[in-house]
Design a protein around this motif. Structure first.
Motif, PDB file in Angstrom:
ATOM      1  N   GLN A 174       0.846  -1.196   0.000  1.00 53.80           N
ATOM      2  CA  GLN A 174       0.000   0.000   0.000  1.00 53.80           C
ATOM      3  C   GLN A 174       0.879   1.243   0.000  1.00 53.80           C
ATOM      4  O   GLN A 174       1.896   1.303   0.682  1.00 53.80           O
ATOM      5  CB  GLN A 174      -0.902   0.011   1.226  1.00 53.80           C
ATOM      6  CG  GLN A 174      -1.865   1.166   1.248  1.00 53.80           C
ATOM      7  CD  GLN A 174      -2.738   1.140   2.501  1.00 53.80           C
ATOM      8  OE1 GLN A 174      -2.293   0.739   3.557  1.00 53.80           O
ATOM      9  NE2 GLN A 174      -3.974   1.545   2.359  1.00 53.80           N
ATOM     10  N   HIS A 187       1.466  -2.041   4.662  1.00 54.55           N
ATOM     11  CA  HIS A 187       0.367  -3.004   4.569  1.00 54.55           C
ATOM     12  C   HIS A 187       0.380  -3.603   3.173  1.00 54.55           C
ATOM     13  O   HIS A 187       0.701  -2.929   2.200  1.00 54.55           O
ATOM     14  CB  HIS A 187      -0.989  -2.331   4.795  1.00 54.55           C
ATOM     15  CG  HIS A 187      -1.174  -1.839   6.184  1.00 54.55           C
ATOM     16  ND1 HIS A 187      -2.058  -0.849   6.488  1.00 54.55           N
ATOM     17  CD2 HIS A 187      -0.600  -2.195   7.354  1.00 54.55           C
ATOM     18  CE1 HIS A 187      -2.029  -0.614   7.789  1.00 54.55           C
ATOM     19  NE2 HIS A 187      -1.133  -1.417   8.328  1.00 54.55           N
ATOM     20  N   LEU A 230      -1.949  -5.316   0.239  1.00 53.92           N
ATOM     21  CA  LEU A 230      -3.342  -5.351  -0.188  1.00 53.92           C
ATOM     22  C   LEU A 230      -3.473  -6.182  -1.459  1.00 53.92           C
ATOM     23  O   LEU A 230      -2.571  -6.185  -2.297  1.00 53.92           O
ATOM     24  CB  LEU A 230      -3.840  -3.933  -0.481  1.00 53.92           C
ATOM     25  CG  LEU A 230      -3.766  -2.935   0.661  1.00 53.92           C
ATOM     26  CD1 LEU A 230      -4.110  -1.542   0.164  1.00 53.92           C
ATOM     27  CD2 LEU A 230      -4.704  -3.348   1.773  1.00 53.92           C
TER      28      LEU A 230
END
Length: 55
Positions: free
Chosen positions: A24, A34, A36
């Motif tokens: 991300q 993160h 995704l």
């Protein structure tokens, strides 16, 4: 996870429904660290880090 865009294109074309993750990234370039689900991108963001460290 792959850093080879051409490979990911072949996997998508010839295998059934691979699951790809991308890091991300916020609009201002900050990273959230993160992962995704998303389609692979044709380019990476390694050059921004390179230019920041080398210049």
């Amino acid at each position: 996870m792959s850093h080879q865009f051409e490979y990911t294109q072949l996997v998508q074309r010839y295998h059934c429904r691979p699951y790809f993750l991308v890091a991300q990234r916020q609009a201002n370039g900050n990273r959230s660290y993160h992962m995704l689900p998303a389609a692979p991108k044709a380019t990476s963001y390694g050059l921004d880090i390179y230019h920041r460290l080398i210049r």
